[in-house]
Design a protein around this motif. Structure first.
Motif, PDB file in Angstrom:
ATOM      1  N   CYS A 303       0.826  -1.212   0.000  1.00 32.62           N
ATOM      2  CA  CYS A 303       0.000   0.000   0.000  1.00 32.62           C
ATOM      3  C   CYS A 303       0.864   1.267   0.000  1.00 32.62           C
ATOM      4  CB  CYS A 303      -0.926   0.007   1.212  1.00 32.62           C
ATOM      5  SG  CYS A 303      -2.267  -1.205   1.102  1.00 32.62           S
ATOM      6  N   TYR A 339      -5.388  -3.165  -8.389  1.00 33.07           N
ATOM      7  CA  TYR A 339      -5.276  -2.489  -7.098  1.00 33.07           C
ATOM      8  C   TYR A 339      -5.849  -1.079  -7.214  1.00 33.07           C
ATOM      9  CZ  TYR A 339      -3.094   0.000  -3.170  1.00 33.07           C
ATOM     10  OH  TYR A 339      -2.868   0.768  -2.059  1.00 33.07           O
ATOM     11  N   ALA A 340      -6.622  -0.683  -6.218  1.00 37.03           N
ATOM     12  CA  ALA A 340      -7.072   0.713  -6.096  1.00 37.03           C
ATOM     13  C   ALA A 340      -6.990   1.091  -4.627  1.00 37.03           C
ATOM     14  CB  ALA A 340      -8.495   0.890  -6.620  1.00 37.03           C
ATOM     15  N   GLY A 341      -6.387   2.217  -4.332  1.00 36.73           N
ATOM     16  CA  GLY A 341      -6.208   2.615  -2.934  1.00 36.73           C
ATOM     17  C   GLY A 341      -6.392   4.106  -2.746  1.00 36.73           C
ATOM     18  N   ALA A 354      -3.561   3.503   4.416  1.00 36.09           N
ATOM     19  CA  ALA A 354      -4.295   3.394   3.168  1.00 36.09           C
ATOM     20  C   ALA A 354      -5.426   2.397   3.314  1.00 36.09           C
ATOM     21  CB  ALA A 354      -3.365   2.951   2.042  1.00 36.09           C
ATOM     22  N   CYS A 356      -7.477  -0.081   0.624  1.00 36.74           N
ATOM     23  CA  CYS A 356      -7.337  -0.516  -0.755  1.00 36.74           C
ATOM     24  C   CYS A 356      -8.260  -1.686  -1.050  1.00 36.74           C
ATOM     25  CB  CYS A 356      -5.893  -0.902  -1.073  1.00 36.74           C
ATOM     26  SG  CYS A 356      -5.312  -2.341  -0.147  1.00 36.74           S
ATOM     27  N   PHE A 358      -8.460  -4.939  -4.033  1.00 39.39           N
ATOM     28  CA  PHE A 358      -7.619  -5.582  -5.028  1.00 39.39           C
ATOM     29  C   PHE A 358      -8.276  -6.855  -5.535  1.00 39.39           C
ATOM     30  CE2 PHE A 358      -6.109  -6.193  -0.693  1.00 39.39           C
ATOM     31  CZ  PHE A 358      -6.221  -7.560  -0.529  1.00 39.39           C
ATOM     32  N   LEU A 373     -14.504   5.205  -2.377  1.00 45.37           N
ATOM     33  CA  LEU A 373     -13.278   4.779  -1.707  1.00 45.37           C
ATOM     34  C   LEU A 373     -12.783   5.864  -0.759  1.00 45.37           C
ATOM     35  CD1 LEU A 373     -11.484   2.279  -1.689  1.00 45.37           C
ATOM     36  CD2 LEU A 373     -10.034   3.368  -3.393  1.00 45.37           C
TER      37      LEU A 373
END
Length: 387
Positions: A303, A339-341, A354, A356, A358, A373
């Motif tokens: 992260c 992945y998105a964070g 963070a 996240c 995934f 998010l």
């Protein structure tokens, strides 16, 4: 001449909108922040969140987050909706809802009745009665925003000539609604258009996000309370970045973070989700959902390496990013491909962790979900600050 054929076709042939999923969670959405505004969302179709599995991804959830961004306050949206509601049903809800509890009212018109509603005079009378009911129930202080009827191309199964007939009628109904709203200072009409880049309206999260962005400015402009300034931080306050792992894993904080992590995984429909915190010396892997037991130092590093900026980070295919192509979570373990964070900050604005989501397959990330998010990150920040 076309209306009897439309009625027969609707009765005989299965319609796409009837097969859409609907949220099963509580009809309420919230964006955390100070001095929260309270909004009532009422109506058929668009309010009910058809096409998504949670109200967080429907109109209510997107509206709460958009308003919070504009006002810099919290926002709570109560949702009263059913796909079959008529204008008269909405009026009954208005009478029952005790509008003095709310700061703003948002209505969605349309629903199943527009497929049969041919009388323009009847529509004018119904909308006028509804607006009078709002005036009599909420007085002049409560501002109302009305989201009009959307074209039906994307969610009915009809021959295109019949769709054109209904859409022309919808435009006539919207014109009447807009005229009636324009005559009242406390009411704003907003057209329900297709989102940019599309030619038809689809009932999905990006469309709800688009409508929320269209409605939110009018609602935010009329909210009467003044935004509170950020609370001052005493100079003796201990920055979150130097809290130890014991504090972060206390029962109350741990339970909150676990709930947030599980929500993230469900809302984004991903293989896994995680919340991590870190300081200069250690990574604290506080919560994970969906991938089993992973080494927390690897999770934290995964992260923290992503946050080269202070905003959203999206990797649609980790194998194509040199920072992650050789990471243990990419080449071994869960073999993360997506992945998105979003960063978690302390009261001083320092990035301390963070949240996240995934997945094990590359996928596209819809940027309309960035606000969702970000809201989960805010909830994690709130959980830590209430420790």
């Amino acid at each position: 001449m076309a209306w009897p054929l439309i009625t027969l076709w609707l009765a005989v042939y299965p319609q796409r909108w009837r097969a859409l999923i609907a949220p099963s969670d509580d009809p309420r959405a919230e964006s955390i922040g100070p001095d929260p505004d309270k909004v009532l969302l009422v109506g058929p179709g668009k309010s009910s969140g058809l096409g998504v599995h949670t109200h967080e991804l429907g109109l209510g959830g997107h509206l709460a987050r958009e308003l919070s961004t504009l006002t810099r306050r919290g926002c709570s949206v109560d949702i009263v909706s059913d796909p079959t509601m008529s204008n008269a049903d909405v009026g009954v809800v208005i009478n029952w809802a005790r509008l003095n509890r709310y700061d703003a009212l948002v209505l969605t018109l349309g629903g199943g009745e527009v497929l049969h509603f041919r009388s323009l005079f009847g529509w004018r009378r119904a909308v006028t009665t509804l607006l009078d009911t709002i005036r009599d129930s909420g007085g002049g202080a409560l501002h109302t925003s009305i989201l009009g009827i959307a074209p039906i191309d994307g969610f009915v199964s009809l021959p295109s000539p019949l769709v054109a007939v209904i859409n022309r009628n919808i435009q006539n109904l919207n014109d009447i609604s807009e005229q009636l709203c324009a005559a009242r200072a406390s009411v704003t009409f907003v057209a329900a258009t297709a989102r940019e880049g599309t030619t038809e309206v689809l009932l999905d999260s990006p469309t709800y996000a688009h409508w929320a962005r269209e409605v939110a400015p009018a609602v935010a402009a009329q909210l009467t309370r003044v935004a509170l300034p950020p609370a001052s931080i005493p100079s003796t306050a201990t920055p979150l970045a130097v809290l130890d792992n014991t504090t972060l894993t206390t029962t109350a904080v741990s339970n909150s973070l676990t709930t947030i992590t599980q929500s993230a995984r469900v809302l984004f429909d991903t293989t896994g989700a995680a919340v991590t915190f870190h300081d200069q010396e250690a990574h604290w892997f506080t919560s994970i959902s969906g991938v089993g037991d992973m080494r927390r130092e690897e999770a934290g590093a995964f992260c923290s390496r992503a946050f080269t900026t202070r905003g959203l980070v999206v990797l649609e295919n980790t194998l194509k990013d040199e920072r992650f192509a050789d990471h243990p979570w990419v080449v071994r373990g869960p073999r993360i491909r997506f992945y998105a964070g979003f960063p978690i900050t302390n009261p001083h604005g320092d990035i301390v962790g963070a949240i996240c989501v995934f997945d094990t397959e590359p996928r596209r990330f819809d940027l309309s979900h960035e606000t969702l998010l970000r809201e989960l990150a805010r909830r994690a920040e709130s959980a830590i600050q209430r420790r």
